[in-house]
Design an enzyme around this catalytic site. Sequence first.
Site, PDB file in Angstrom:
ATOM      1  N   ASP A 120       0.812  -1.215   0.000  1.00  0.00           N
ATOM      2  CA  ASP A 120       0.000   0.000   0.000  1.00  0.00           C
ATOM      3  C   ASP A 120       0.849   1.271   0.000  1.00  0.00           C
ATOM      4  O   ASP A 120       0.527   2.238  -0.684  1.00  0.00           O
ATOM      5  CB  ASP A 120      -0.937   0.015   1.214  1.00  0.00           C
ATOM      6  CG  ASP A 120      -2.169  -0.851   1.001  1.00  0.00           C
ATOM      7  OD1 ASP A 120      -2.400  -1.259  -0.149  1.00  0.00           O
ATOM      8  OD2 ASP A 120      -2.890  -1.113   1.981  1.00  0.00           O
ATOM      9  N   ARG A 150       7.776  -9.911  -3.956  1.00  0.00           N
ATOM     10  CA  ARG A 150       7.608 -11.355  -4.130  1.00  0.00           C
ATOM     11  C   ARG A 150       6.444 -11.696  -5.051  1.00  0.00           C
ATOM     12  O   ARG A 150       6.395 -12.773  -5.630  1.00  0.00           O
ATOM     13  CB  ARG A 150       7.406 -12.012  -2.759  1.00  0.00           C
ATOM     14  CG  ARG A 150       8.640 -11.940  -1.881  1.00  0.00           C
ATOM     15  CD  ARG A 150       8.412 -12.492  -0.494  1.00  0.00           C
ATOM     16  NE  ARG A 150       7.475 -11.695   0.283  1.00  0.00           N
ATOM     17  CZ  ARG A 150       7.422 -11.684   1.609  1.00  0.00           C
ATOM     18  NH1 ARG A 150       8.241 -12.439   2.303  1.00  0.00           N
ATOM     19  NH2 ARG A 150       6.548 -10.930   2.246  1.00  0.00           N
ATOM     20  N   LYS A 253      10.128   3.619   9.113  1.00  0.00           N
ATOM     21  CA  LYS A 253       9.881   3.219  10.486  1.00  0.00           C
ATOM     22  C   LYS A 253       8.913   2.031  10.496  1.00  0.00           C
ATOM     23  O   LYS A 253       8.199   1.830   9.509  1.00  0.00           O
ATOM     24  CB  LYS A 253       9.321   4.392  11.298  1.00  0.00           C
ATOM     25  CG  LYS A 253       7.846   4.738  11.018  1.00  0.00           C
ATOM     26  CD  LYS A 253       7.390   5.802  11.973  1.00  0.00           C
ATOM     27  CE  LYS A 253       5.916   6.086  11.795  1.00  0.00           C
ATOM     28  NZ  LYS A 253       5.019   5.067  12.319  1.00  0.00           N
ATOM     29  N   GLU A 321      -6.363  11.448  14.849  1.00  0.00           N
ATOM     30  CA  GLU A 321      -6.982  10.838  13.671  1.00  0.00           C
ATOM     31  C   GLU A 321      -8.430  10.531  14.001  1.00  0.00           C
ATOM     32  O   GLU A 321      -8.743  10.116  15.124  1.00  0.00           O
ATOM     33  CB  GLU A 321      -6.246   9.551  13.279  1.00  0.00           C
ATOM     34  CG  GLU A 321      -4.846   9.796  12.739  1.00  0.00           C
ATOM     35  CD  GLU A 321      -4.113   8.513  12.384  1.00  0.00           C
ATOM     36  OE1 GLU A 321      -3.198   8.569  11.529  1.00  0.00           O
ATOM     37  OE2 GLU A 321      -4.450   7.459  12.959  1.00  0.00           O
ATOM     38  N   HIS A 345       7.416  10.813  15.244  1.00  0.00           N
ATOM     39  CA  HIS A 345       6.884  12.042  14.640  1.00  0.00           C
ATOM     40  C   HIS A 345       6.939  13.230  15.607  1.00  0.00           C
ATOM     41  O   HIS A 345       7.545  14.263  15.309  1.00  0.00           O
ATOM     42  CB  HIS A 345       5.428  11.846  14.204  1.00  0.00           C
ATOM     43  CG  HIS A 345       5.232  10.802  13.160  1.00  0.00           C
ATOM     44  ND1 HIS A 345       6.215  10.440  12.270  1.00  0.00           N
ATOM     45  CD2 HIS A 345       4.159  10.030  12.840  1.00  0.00           C
ATOM     46  CE1 HIS A 345       5.762   9.495  11.460  1.00  0.00           C
ATOM     47  NE2 HIS A 345       4.512   9.233  11.801  1.00  0.00           N
ATOM     48  N   ARG A 446      -9.419  15.054  12.600  1.00  0.00           N
ATOM     49  CA  ARG A 446      -8.096  14.708  12.091  1.00  0.00           C
ATOM     50  C   ARG A 446      -7.271  15.976  12.026  1.00  0.00           C
ATOM     51  O   ARG A 446      -7.626  16.931  11.324  1.00  0.00           O
ATOM     52  CB  ARG A 446      -8.207  14.090  10.696  1.00  0.00           C
ATOM     53  CG  ARG A 446      -6.864  13.872   9.995  1.00  0.00           C
ATOM     54  CD  ARG A 446      -7.050  13.292   8.597  1.00  0.00           C
ATOM     55  NE  ARG A 446      -5.793  13.275   7.863  1.00  0.00           N
ATOM     56  CZ  ARG A 446      -5.368  14.241   7.057  1.00  0.00           C
ATOM     57  NH1 ARG A 446      -6.119  15.323   6.886  1.00  0.00           N
ATOM     58  NH2 ARG A 446      -4.218  14.152   6.423  1.00  0.00           N
ATOM     59  N   GLN A 482      -1.426  19.903   9.490  1.00  0.00           N
ATOM     60  CA  GLN A 482      -2.437  19.312   8.605  1.00  0.00           C
ATOM     61  C   GLN A 482      -3.760  19.227   9.352  1.00  0.00           C
ATOM     62  O   GLN A 482      -3.761  19.164  10.584  1.00  0.00           O
ATOM     63  CB  GLN A 482      -2.008  17.914   8.144  1.00  0.00           C
ATOM     64  CG  GLN A 482      -2.015  16.870   9.253  1.00  0.00           C
ATOM     65  CD  GLN A 482      -1.692  15.482   8.769  1.00  0.00           C
ATOM     66  OE1 GLN A 482      -0.986  15.290   7.799  1.00  0.00           O
ATOM     67  NE2 GLN A 482      -2.232  14.491   9.455  1.00  0.00           N
ATOM     68  N   LEU A 489      -1.698  33.594  14.896  1.00  0.00           N
ATOM     69  CA  LEU A 489      -1.300  34.117  16.193  1.00  0.00           C
ATOM     70  C   LEU A 489      -2.521  34.754  16.851  1.00  0.00           C
ATOM     71  O   LEU A 489      -3.165  35.639  16.272  1.00  0.00           O
ATOM     72  CB  LEU A 489      -0.195  35.163  16.022  1.00  0.00           C
ATOM     73  CG  LEU A 489       0.308  35.848  17.289  1.00  0.00           C
ATOM     74  CD1 LEU A 489       0.989  34.847  18.216  1.00  0.00           C
ATOM     75  CD2 LEU A 489       1.268  36.990  16.928  1.00  0.00           C
TER      76      LEU A 489
END
Length: 595
Positions: A120, A150, A253, A321, A345, A446, A482, A489
């Site tokens: 994926d 494979r 990772k 999330e 992260h 999210r 995100q 500010l």
Amino acid sequence: MPSFSSSLSRPSYCSRTSSPFLSNHSSLINGDPRRSLSFLPASPQGLNLDELCVRSQRKSVQSSVAARDGASATKSIPADELIGGLLSIPSQEAAKVATEPHGGGDKSTVSITVVGASGDLAKKKIFPALFALYYEGCLPEHFTIYGYARSKMTDGELRDMVSKTLTCRIDKRANCGEKMEEFLKRCFYHTGQYDSQEHFVALDKKLKEHEGGRCSNRLFYLSIPPNIFVDAVKCASSSASSVNGWTRVIVEKPFGRDSKTSAALTKSLKQYLKEDQIFRIDHYLGKELVENLSVLRFSNLIFEPLWSRQYIQNVQFIFSENFGTEGRGGYFDHYGIIRDIMQNHLLQILALFAMETPVSLDAEDIRNEKVKVLRSMRPIELEDVVVGQYKSTTKGGVTYPGYTDDKTVPKDSLTPTFAAAALFIDNARWDGVPFLMKAGKALHTRSAEIRVQFRHVPGNLYNRSSGTNHDRTTNELVIRVQPDEGIYLKINNKVPGLGMRLDQSNLNLLYSARYSKEIPDAYERLLLDAIEGERRLFIRSDELDAAWALFTPLLKEIEEKKTIPESYPYGSRGPVGAHYLAARHNVQWGDLSDQ
């Protein structure tokens, strides 16, 4: 590190000249070239011209010098002689070479092998990122992409699979179909086992056919489970490395589960690779707002003087999330939210945020400062941590499954899907300032953001006008990583009218409103950096050691004590304990006030 010709010959989209971390090598054309020879390999006997094509396919000035002098690929010349050669290049010739597209014609090539091409990550991220780089003209003229896995597959089947995930940017629709077709012609597939020397030898033979005798540079992207990293690296290193150019390996990772397994993985990788060949990728470091973090701090006078315990009350790193494990619970249950998000992260972003001003913008100087931050951090106490696990809930007639309802997760699993923690840096700049982390799955939204809450104004003249809750009048700098990338500010402002009533308003930089170009995906930036040998956004082994040294004792204590995670409903704000944790440190989570 990319040479000066990299930034000059690339389209503006790919240019690193505006990056705060790029060393400017333009003095090779204007000024003293001796200042810019740090990217050339040092040797007691002189400089081997074979190395001139090893660094990057775009180092066209060096290649031009070698060609002009008629030097063979094995001839060594003293550094002073090379400097003299560079100085003697006529300015018109230098300018021509510097602006030559794709870094010097057909002298070199880059072969990119995606190991685990049927997975994926490769389909959704790696191949689309490579296409985006190709579309923008950021890849060299001669390049080849090979998928290796494979699964039995032909070149045509790979191209068909990849084509379904390729898109063109909103602002770059011209010739999209034509570009896709050209890109797919560069994509090939080779079936093989990850631990088979024979299969990697066959891959090497195919790569050489496409490289056509040019100076070959090879990049391997390991998009495979960590338990087979070492086997794949061993085979790629011994059977498919470049013989006359560079070989680099991108490792995804997780980098182990704790200090011991991480150290073992690093030791195994270094049996076959040097440290500067290993590119440990954390895609969050490639996100636009994370890369902009140091620009915001070091290039704006108004922020750097405030960046300390004297003015900052607390800093928050928030990741959420709005979906659960969605059938990936088997993988997630082995790691949990602390290993999956916090230890890499969020901790990497914290180190970038809190580091001292680096000596220079060189990758090693930046990573040195990050390591200092990590080594200055106080051991994390279990009492400063809250863990949670989402449970099933029904909303609007729709039932959302709990974590242990996932068929791939054990029914008695204690793996946290949520964690909040208070961390401290014991140095002069940050002594006593709580750095709060919060990360979770199946929450109400999210998002990923950095929140900097400043201290209250001492002796504030307008306390009566702003009400009794002084926290509501706190200045806060928010960097939204995100979605809807932006920086704003929070300031206090008088409400128009005859009375004296204060209101909190936002000075807002919304990227979509300010910039017309679509923001590149993090994988695009990181792949381009790996191709060019720029390491500033990749994790060095001592960074990794320091990160695991901080979290391993905590994880061990949680698992040994079988700490029961606090339940929270799917789609909620997380466990109540997170709010008590913040209150204990006189902090209010900033994301609550925005809802």
